[in-house]
Motif scaffolding. Sequence first.
Motif, PDB file in Angstrom:
ATOM      1  N   VAL A 184       0.847  -1.192   0.000  1.00  0.00           N
ATOM      2  CA  VAL A 184       0.000   0.000   0.000  1.00  0.00           C
ATOM      3  C   VAL A 184       0.887   1.249   0.000  1.00  0.00           C
ATOM      4  CG1 VAL A 184      -1.986  -1.110   1.115  1.00  0.00           C
ATOM      5  CG2 VAL A 184      -0.168  -0.142   2.530  1.00  0.00           C
ATOM      6  N   SER A 185       0.322   2.352  -0.480  1.00  0.00           N
ATOM      7  CA  SER A 185       1.057   3.621  -0.484  1.00  0.00           C
ATOM      8  C   SER A 185       1.321   4.063   0.953  1.00  0.00           C
ATOM      9  CB  SER A 185       0.229   4.716  -1.166  1.00  0.00           C
ATOM     10  OG  SER A 185      -0.116   4.377  -2.478  1.00  0.00           O
ATOM     11  N   ASP A 186       2.522   4.525   1.229  1.00  0.00           N
ATOM     12  CA  ASP A 186       2.828   5.106   2.547  1.00  0.00           C
ATOM     13  C   ASP A 186       2.481   6.586   2.453  1.00  0.00           C
ATOM     14  OD1 ASP A 186       3.810   6.159   4.890  1.00  0.00           O
ATOM     15  OD2 ASP A 186       5.782   5.217   4.727  1.00  0.00           O
ATOM     16  N   MET A 187       1.321   6.963   2.972  1.00  0.00           N
ATOM     17  CA  MET A 187       0.878   8.350   2.860  1.00  0.00           C
ATOM     18  C   MET A 187       1.690   9.284   3.744  1.00  0.00           C
ATOM     19  SD  MET A 187      -1.161   8.351   0.395  1.00  0.00           S
ATOM     20  CE  MET A 187      -1.939   9.969   0.439  1.00  0.00           C
ATOM     21  N   GLY A 188       2.479   8.738   4.647  1.00  0.00           N
ATOM     22  CA  GLY A 188       3.406   9.550   5.427  1.00  0.00           C
ATOM     23  C   GLY A 188       4.559  10.056   4.571  1.00  0.00           C
ATOM     24  N   LYS A 189       4.798   9.399   3.449  1.00  0.00           N
ATOM     25  CA  LYS A 189       5.862   9.803   2.530  1.00  0.00           C
ATOM     26  C   LYS A 189       5.305  10.410   1.244  1.00  0.00           C
ATOM     27  CE  LYS A 189       9.205   6.477   4.212  1.00  0.00           C
ATOM     28  NZ  LYS A 189      10.010   5.303   3.919  1.00  0.00           N
ATOM     29  N   ALA A 190       3.983  10.506   1.147  1.00  0.00           N
ATOM     30  CA  ALA A 190       3.359  11.039  -0.069  1.00  0.00           C
ATOM     31  C   ALA A 190       3.607  12.537  -0.201  1.00  0.00           C
ATOM     32  CB  ALA A 190       1.860  10.766  -0.044  1.00  0.00           C
ATOM     33  N   GLU A 191       3.766  12.971  -1.435  1.00  0.00           N
ATOM     34  CA  GLU A 191       3.916  14.401  -1.705  1.00  0.00           C
ATOM     35  C   GLU A 191       2.647  15.152  -1.299  1.00  0.00           C
ATOM     36  OE1 GLU A 191       3.943  16.946  -5.757  1.00  0.00           O
ATOM     37  OE2 GLU A 191       5.577  15.482  -5.597  1.00  0.00           O
ATOM     38  N   SER A 192       1.486  14.558  -1.606  1.00  0.00           N
ATOM     39  CA  SER A 192       0.190  15.145  -1.269  1.00  0.00           C
ATOM     40  C   SER A 192      -0.885  14.082  -1.465  1.00  0.00           C
ATOM     41  CB  SER A 192      -0.103  16.350  -2.181  1.00  0.00           C
ATOM     42  OG  SER A 192      -0.251  15.915  -3.526  1.00  0.00           O
ATOM     43  N   TRP A 193      -2.114  14.408  -1.116  1.00  0.00           N
ATOM     44  CA  TRP A 193      -3.235  13.496  -1.328  1.00  0.00           C
ATOM     45  C   TRP A 193      -3.408  13.252  -2.833  1.00  0.00           C
ATOM     46  CZ3 TRP A 193      -5.629  10.322   1.795  1.00  0.00           C
ATOM     47  CH2 TRP A 193      -6.824   9.721   1.380  1.00  0.00           C
ATOM     48  N   GLU A 194      -3.205  14.291  -3.617  1.00  0.00           N
ATOM     49  CA  GLU A 194      -3.349  14.188  -5.064  1.00  0.00           C
ATOM     50  C   GLU A 194      -2.217  13.396  -5.699  1.00  0.00           C
ATOM     51  OE1 GLU A 194      -3.489  17.160  -3.323  1.00  0.00           O
ATOM     52  OE2 GLU A 194      -5.684  17.133  -3.306  1.00  0.00           O
ATOM     53  N   ASN A 195      -1.065  13.363  -5.055  1.00  0.00           N
ATOM     54  CA  ASN A 195       0.094  12.658  -5.585  1.00  0.00           C
ATOM     55  C   ASN A 195       0.692  11.756  -4.504  1.00  0.00           C
ATOM     56  OD1 ASN A 195       2.284  11.767  -7.027  1.00  0.00           O
ATOM     57  ND2 ASN A 195       3.369  13.713  -6.995  1.00  0.00           N
ATOM     58  N   PRO A 196       0.105  10.560  -4.331  1.00  0.00           N
ATOM     59  CA  PRO A 196       0.586   9.671  -3.269  1.00  0.00           C
ATOM     60  C   PRO A 196       1.954   9.049  -3.547  1.00  0.00           C
ATOM     61  CG  PRO A 196      -1.118   8.598  -4.540  1.00  0.00           C
ATOM     62  CD  PRO A 196      -1.033  10.008  -5.043  1.00  0.00           C
ATOM     63  N   ASN A 252       6.540   4.650  -3.202  1.00  0.00           N
ATOM     64  CA  ASN A 252       6.653   4.633  -1.733  1.00  0.00           C
ATOM     65  C   ASN A 252       5.713   3.576  -1.133  1.00  0.00           C
ATOM     66  OD1 ASN A 252       4.566   6.376  -2.647  1.00  0.00           O
ATOM     67  ND2 ASN A 252       4.409   7.314  -0.637  1.00  0.00           N
ATOM     68  N   TRP A 253       6.006   2.319  -1.440  1.00  0.00           N
ATOM     69  CA  TRP A 253       5.170   1.199  -1.003  1.00  0.00           C
ATOM     70  C   TRP A 253       5.643   0.637   0.333  1.00  0.00           C
ATOM     71  CZ3 TRP A 253       0.974   0.970  -3.765  1.00  0.00           C
ATOM     72  CH2 TRP A 253       1.000   1.399  -5.084  1.00  0.00           C
ATOM     73  N   ILE A 254       4.673   0.194   1.135  1.00  0.00           N
ATOM     74  CA  ILE A 254       4.958  -0.514   2.375  1.00  0.00           C
ATOM     75  C   ILE A 254       4.109  -1.778   2.421  1.00  0.00           C
ATOM     76  CG2 ILE A 254       5.714   1.466   3.745  1.00  0.00           C
ATOM     77  CD1 ILE A 254       2.858   1.675   4.855  1.00  0.00           C
ATOM     78  N   ASP A 255       4.576  -2.753   3.141  1.00  0.00           N
ATOM     79  CA  ASP A 255       3.841  -4.006   3.314  1.00  0.00           C
ATOM     80  C   ASP A 255       2.596  -3.717   4.153  1.00  0.00           C
ATOM     81  OD1 ASP A 255       2.932  -6.559   4.249  1.00  0.00           O
ATOM     82  OD2 ASP A 255       4.927  -7.363   3.895  1.00  0.00           O
ATOM     83  N   ALA A 256       1.445  -4.129   3.667  1.00  0.00           N
ATOM     84  CA  ALA A 256       0.183  -3.877   4.381  1.00  0.00           C
ATOM     85  C   ALA A 256       0.191  -4.497   5.777  1.00  0.00           C
ATOM     86  CB  ALA A 256      -0.997  -4.402   3.570  1.00  0.00           C
ATOM     87  N   GLU A 257       0.912  -5.590   5.957  1.00  0.00           N
ATOM     88  CA  GLU A 257       0.964  -6.258   7.264  1.00  0.00           C
ATOM     89  C   GLU A 257       1.643  -5.399   8.331  1.00  0.00           C
ATOM     90  OE1 GLU A 257      -0.321  -9.214   8.286  1.00  0.00           O
ATOM     91  OE2 GLU A 257      -1.260  -9.499   6.332  1.00  0.00           O
ATOM     92  N   THR A 258       2.526  -4.491   7.930  1.00  0.00           N
ATOM     93  CA  THR A 258       3.246  -3.668   8.903  1.00  0.00           C
ATOM     94  C   THR A 258       2.710  -2.241   8.982  1.00  0.00           C
ATOM     95  OG1 THR A 258       4.922  -2.987   7.282  1.00  0.00           O
ATOM     96  CG2 THR A 258       5.358  -5.003   8.541  1.00  0.00           C
ATOM     97  N   ALA A 259       1.760  -1.901   8.119  1.00  0.00           N
ATOM     98  CA  ALA A 259       1.242  -0.527   8.054  1.00  0.00           C
ATOM     99  C   ALA A 259       0.267  -0.221   9.185  1.00  0.00           C
ATOM    100  CB  ALA A 259       0.546  -0.309   6.712  1.00  0.00           C
ATOM    101  N   TRP A 260       0.132   1.084   9.443  1.00  0.00           N
ATOM    102  CA  TRP A 260      -0.895   1.617  10.335  1.00  0.00           C
ATOM    103  C   TRP A 260      -1.941   2.245   9.427  1.00  0.00           C
ATOM    104  CZ3 TRP A 260      -0.429   0.765  15.490  1.00  0.00           C
ATOM    105  CH2 TRP A 260       0.822   0.350  15.944  1.00  0.00           C
ATOM    106  N   PHE A 261      -3.225   1.990   9.679  1.00  0.00           N
ATOM    107  CA  PHE A 261      -4.289   2.481   8.808  1.00  0.00           C
ATOM    108  C   PHE A 261      -5.212   3.422   9.567  1.00  0.00           C
ATOM    109  CE2 PHE A 261      -2.971  -1.556   7.060  1.00  0.00           C
ATOM    110  CZ  PHE A 261      -2.903  -1.297   5.708  1.00  0.00           C
TER     111      PHE A 261
END
Length: 186
Positions: free
Chosen positions: A93-105, A109-118
Motif C-alpha cells: 500500500v502507499s505510505d501516505m506519510g511519505k506522499a507528496e500530497s493526497w493528489e500525488n501519493p 513509496n510502497w509498504i507491506d500492508a501487514e506492517t502498516a498503520w491504517f
Amino acid sequence: MKRPALALGLALLLGLGLSACQEETTAAKPAPVAMTLAATGYYCQMTALDHDGPKAQIHLKGNPHPLWFTQVRDAVAFTLSPEEPKDYVAVYVSDMGKAESWENPGEANWIDAETAWFVIGSRKTGGMGAPEVIPFGSENGAEGFVAEQGGNIVRLSEIPEAYVLGSVVSKDQSGSEAMTMVEASQ
C-alpha cells in the motif's frame, strides 16, 4: 573416521536444505512494483494514477504482474471477499506519510500492508469517492493525519469487514444522499 565424515555430510545436507527453504520463503514474496500509467485498477479498469489518494497492489502466486487498486479500501475488500482468489503472496500500500500530497501519493513509496498503520473513518475519501483506508508506515504519521482529518487508527487485521465490503452513503450533485455500492462489493 567414517562417522565424523558422515556427520559432517549430514550436517551440510541439512544446512543446504534449510538454506533452500529460507530462500524459497524469501523468494515467495516479490518486491513492490513502481506504479506507471499502465497500472489499471482491478475493479474499475481505470488508470490508477488518475485518482487521488493511496493505492494498493496485490501480488498473486505465479503472476509476475500485480493487481492494482485505485483505493486501498478495494484491496482490503479483495482480501476479505470470498469470491476472490486467496493465493496472494504480497499486499503493498502507499505510505501516505511519505506522499507528496493526497493528489500525488507517489509511484514508489510502497509498504507491506501487514506492517502498516491504517486510518479509517476520516473525512478523506479515496480515488473512487468511497471512504478510504489510509495507510502509513508509522503510527506517528497516522496520528498526525487523525489530528487533521479525524478517524481511528487500526492495523490491517482490525479493519472491519463492513467498512470495506458494505454500501456507502454519498451525496449526488444536488446534495441529496444516495446509497451506492462500492465497486469491490458488487
